[in-house]
Design an enzyme around this catalytic site. Structure first.
Site, PDB file in Angstrom:
ATOM      1  N   ASP A  13       9.076  -0.781   3.358  1.00  0.00           N
ATOM      2  CA  ASP A  13       9.019   0.221   2.387  1.00  0.00           C
ATOM      3  C   ASP A  13      10.568   0.314   2.003  1.00  0.00           C
ATOM      4  OD1 ASP A  13       6.257   0.441   2.873  1.00  0.00           O
ATOM      5  OD2 ASP A  13       6.779   1.682   4.814  1.00  0.00           O
ATOM      6  N   LYS A  16      11.264  -3.321  -2.157  1.00  0.00           N
ATOM      7  CA  LYS A  16      11.261  -4.409  -2.627  1.00  0.00           C
ATOM      8  C   LYS A  16      10.637  -4.858  -4.008  1.00  0.00           C
ATOM      9  CE  LYS A  16       9.699  -5.798   1.420  1.00  0.00           C
ATOM     10  NZ  LYS A  16       9.704  -4.507   1.999  1.00  0.00           N
ATOM     11  N   ASN A  38      -1.374  -5.445   4.013  1.00  0.00           N
ATOM     12  CA  ASN A  38      -0.952  -4.376   4.655  1.00  0.00           C
ATOM     13  C   ASN A  38       0.580  -3.926   4.030  1.00  0.00           C
ATOM     14  OD1 ASN A  38       0.495  -6.837   5.084  1.00  0.00           O
ATOM     15  ND2 ASN A  38       0.974  -6.775   7.328  1.00  0.00           N
ATOM     16  N   GLY A  40       2.647  -2.894   0.332  1.00  0.00           N
ATOM     17  CA  GLY A  40       2.327  -2.218  -0.935  1.00  0.00           C
ATOM     18  C   GLY A  40       3.525  -1.817  -1.558  1.00  0.00           C
ATOM     19  N   HIS A  41       3.669  -2.808  -2.984  1.00  0.00           N
ATOM     20  CA  HIS A  41       4.982  -2.791  -3.516  1.00  0.00           C
ATOM     21  C   HIS A  41       4.679  -2.150  -4.808  1.00  0.00           C
ATOM     22  CE1 HIS A  41       6.076  -6.397  -1.144  1.00  0.00           C
ATOM     23  NE2 HIS A  41       5.979  -5.630  -0.452  1.00  0.00           N
ATOM     24  N   GLN A 223       7.027  -6.445   4.249  1.00  0.00           N
ATOM     25  CA  GLN A 223       7.389  -5.924   5.652  1.00  0.00           C
ATOM     26  C   GLN A 223       8.925  -5.734   5.576  1.00  0.00           C
ATOM     27  OE1 GLN A 223       4.400  -7.903   6.057  1.00  0.00           O
ATOM     28  NE2 GLN A 223       3.401  -6.148   5.261  1.00  0.00           N
TER      29      GLN A 223
HETATM   30  P1  IMP Z   1      -0.129  -4.572  10.744  1.00  0.00           P
HETATM   31  O1  IMP Z   1       0.885  -5.302   9.802  1.00  0.00           O
HETATM   32  O2  IMP Z   1      -1.013  -3.776   9.840  1.00  0.00           O
HETATM   33  O3  IMP Z   1      -0.703  -5.418  11.888  1.00  0.00           O
HETATM   34  O4  IMP Z   1       0.629  -3.260  11.342  1.00  0.00           O
HETATM   35  C1  IMP Z   1       1.790  -3.540  12.311  1.00  0.00           C
HETATM   36  C2  IMP Z   1       2.922  -2.556  12.175  1.00  0.00           C
HETATM   37  O5  IMP Z   1       3.733  -2.790  10.758  1.00  0.00           O
HETATM   38  C3  IMP Z   1       2.438  -1.127  11.920  1.00  0.00           C
HETATM   39  O6  IMP Z   1       3.585  -0.328  12.518  1.00  0.00           O
HETATM   40  C4  IMP Z   1       2.530  -0.860  10.434  1.00  0.00           C
HETATM   41  O7  IMP Z   1       2.454   0.463  10.247  1.00  0.00           O
HETATM   42  C5  IMP Z   1       3.705  -1.621  10.051  1.00  0.00           C
HETATM   43  N1  IMP Z   1       3.751  -2.251   8.479  1.00  0.00           N
HETATM   44  C6  IMP Z   1       2.783  -3.281   8.108  1.00  0.00           C
HETATM   45  N2  IMP Z   1       2.919  -3.659   6.882  1.00  0.00           N
HETATM   46  C7  IMP Z   1       3.770  -2.537   6.486  1.00  0.00           C
HETATM   47  C8  IMP Z   1       4.709  -2.442   5.224  1.00  0.00           C
HETATM   48  O8  IMP Z   1       4.223  -3.015   4.223  1.00  0.00           O
HETATM   49  N3  IMP Z   1       5.555  -1.403   5.014  1.00  0.00           N
HETATM   50  C9  IMP Z   1       5.904  -0.657   6.374  1.00  0.00           C
HETATM   51  N4  IMP Z   1       5.084  -0.944   7.505  1.00  0.00           N
HETATM   52  C10 IMP Z   1       4.322  -1.839   7.636  1.00  0.00           C
END
Ligand code: IMP
Length: 428
Positions: A13, A16, A38, A40-41, A223
């Site tokens: 977050d 990017k 997972n 969100g851009h 991420q």
């Molecule tokens: P997962 O990727 O859904 O398995 O989540 C694992 C961890 O990564 C959790 O703490 C999520 O909140 C975090 N996470 C996954 N994708 C993002 C992202 O794009 N931005 C911020 N945190 C993320």
């Protein structure tokens, strides 16, 4: 062979999407290499606001081929929806390419993600619940389904027949969930194949060909380094390599192709989900940052945990990624705050410690050592020229450069593409 990687330097977050859209002007390929929906851009430019989850953030540029590489896990329903949404807004998405080696997030991965989180009780990781972790588990266990598998219907059917009994055992016997049906999944795969067929391709060859022609390619990280499976705050991490190493593996290119590695850092810190965050502010300052910056997840809508810039964690990100440039985002959020603090070290039981601890229990004990910077009263919001930045904000940026050990060459002062200060040309 000019590939440039854009890597999250914190817990994701960092902005990017905006940076990738800004940097895409001079590139012909923008390629995602890890993670899934997972991410969100958010991208804001003359064509409007876009929130991408799978579509690479350079997709609005007409000369860009958006690529989803082998290292990404893809939920076909989400991708189809994104394609439809973009088409309905008049965007040409026909150039999109999805690797035939990319793994599919199956409906049972989404179910397992949510069941496993529930099963973890107080130890929940706070995943996004999109099936990303379980899809990577199957990839590593060699029981995944790849987009290329969908091109051979008979082979696909027997693969699902082979995989599903064990999946259903886990879902029903371990978690007490509902089993999935072979025929139903097979039919869904055929529907996905029919809709996505024009996009499925050996994209790694396309990326290598572009590099071979000397075209600029942007490697779009998702991420951030502190969520990297190996280098992040394990086990509170995502299930892929979100640092620069993942770019080579997730696109089938060699490290010699990578001419620049740009680390994106927000001017403060945020985190979503569980896990330690030494500079978290559980007070009115943290709340002020959250409200002012709208720090709520693009994917899940969850409030993000907010805190001061963590220089120790950021320096670790600089090292792990061997960054060639830092890019600072959301400087404008700190406009009017006084003082502005930066964590320049950690201490445990009153004693300073070296580096960024690997063990989660050790990190949990770390207390930040802060350096105060004077705030600035003239706003930086929307500035496009370094000379116009107020002195105190310049001193803040220079302070960050010192603590992280990397120059900050681009500064974002607002969500719009043009609200950007360039101190150096990153992509010639
Ligand atoms: P997962 O990727 O859904 O398995 O989540 C694992 C961890 O990564 C959790 O703490 C999520 O909140 C975090 N996470 C996954 N994708 C993002 C992202 O794009 N931005 C911020 N945190 C993320």
């Amino acid at each position: 062979m000019p590939a440039y990687a854009v890597i999250g330097g914190q817990w994701g977050d960092e902005g990017k999407g905006k940076v990738i859209d800004y940097l895409s002007e001079r590139v012909t390929v923008v390629a995602r290499f890890s993670g899934g929906n997972n991410a969100g851009h958010t991208v804001l430019n003359e064509k409007g606001e876009f929130k991408f989850h799978l579509m690479p953030s350079g997709a609005v540029w007409p000369q860009v081929t958006p690529v989803i590489g082998n290292g990404v896990v893809v939920d076909p329903d989400v991708l189809i929806q994104e394609i439809e949404d973009l088409r309905s807004r008049g965007l040409d998405v026909s150039r999109l390419q999805v690797s035939d080696r990319a793994h599919v997030i199956m409906p049972y991965h989404v179910a397992l993600d949510q069941l496993e989180e529930k099963g973890r009780g107080n130890g929940a990781l706070g995943t996004t619940g999109r099936g990303v972790g379980p899809a990577y588990v199957d990839k590593v266990a060699r029981t995944g389904i790849r987009f290329g598998d969908m091109l051979d219907a008979e082979g696909l059917r027997s693969r699902i027949e082979q995989i599903l009994p064990h999946v259903n055992d886990v879902i029903t016997k371990v978690h007490g969930g509902e089993p999935f049906d072979v025929q139903d999944l097979f039919q869904r795969c055929l529907n996905w194949r029919d809709q996505l067929l024009p996009f499925i391709a050996p994209v790694e060859e396309r990326v290598r060909a572009a590099l071979g022609r000397g075209e600029n390619v942007l490697l779009e990280g998702a991420q951030g380094t502190l969520l990297d499976l190996d280098h992040g705050t394990y086990p509170y991490v995502t299930s892929s390599s979100s640092s620069v190493g993942g770019a080579c593996a997730g696109l089938g290119i060699g490290p010699r192709s990578v001419a620049g590695v740009f680390g994106i850092f927000k001017a403060y810190n945020t985190r979503v989900g569980a896990g330690p965050m030494p500079t978290e502010l559980d007070d009115e300052v943290g709340e002020a940052i959250r409200q002012r910056a709208g720090e709520f997840g693009t994917t899940t809508g969850r409030p993000r945990r907010c805190g001061w810039f963590d220089g120790v964690a950021a320096r670790y990100g600089v090292i792990v990624n061997d960054l060639t440039s830092g890019i600072l985002t959301r400087l404008d959020i700190l406009d009017g705050m006084n003082p502005v603090k930066v964590c320049i070290g950690y201490e445990v039981d009153g004693k300073p410690i070296e580096g960024f601890p690997a063990q989660i229990n050790a990190l949990e004990k770390c207390k930040p050592i802060y350096k105060d910077f004077a705030g600035w009263t003239t706003p930086t919001a929307g500035l496009t020229n370094w000379d116009d930045v107020p002195l105190e904000a310049k001193q803040y940026v220079q302070g960050l450069e010192e603590v992280i050990g990397c120059s900050i060459d681009v500064i974002s002062t607002g969500p719009n593409r043009h609200e950007t200060i360039s101190r150096k040309t990153l992509i010639p």
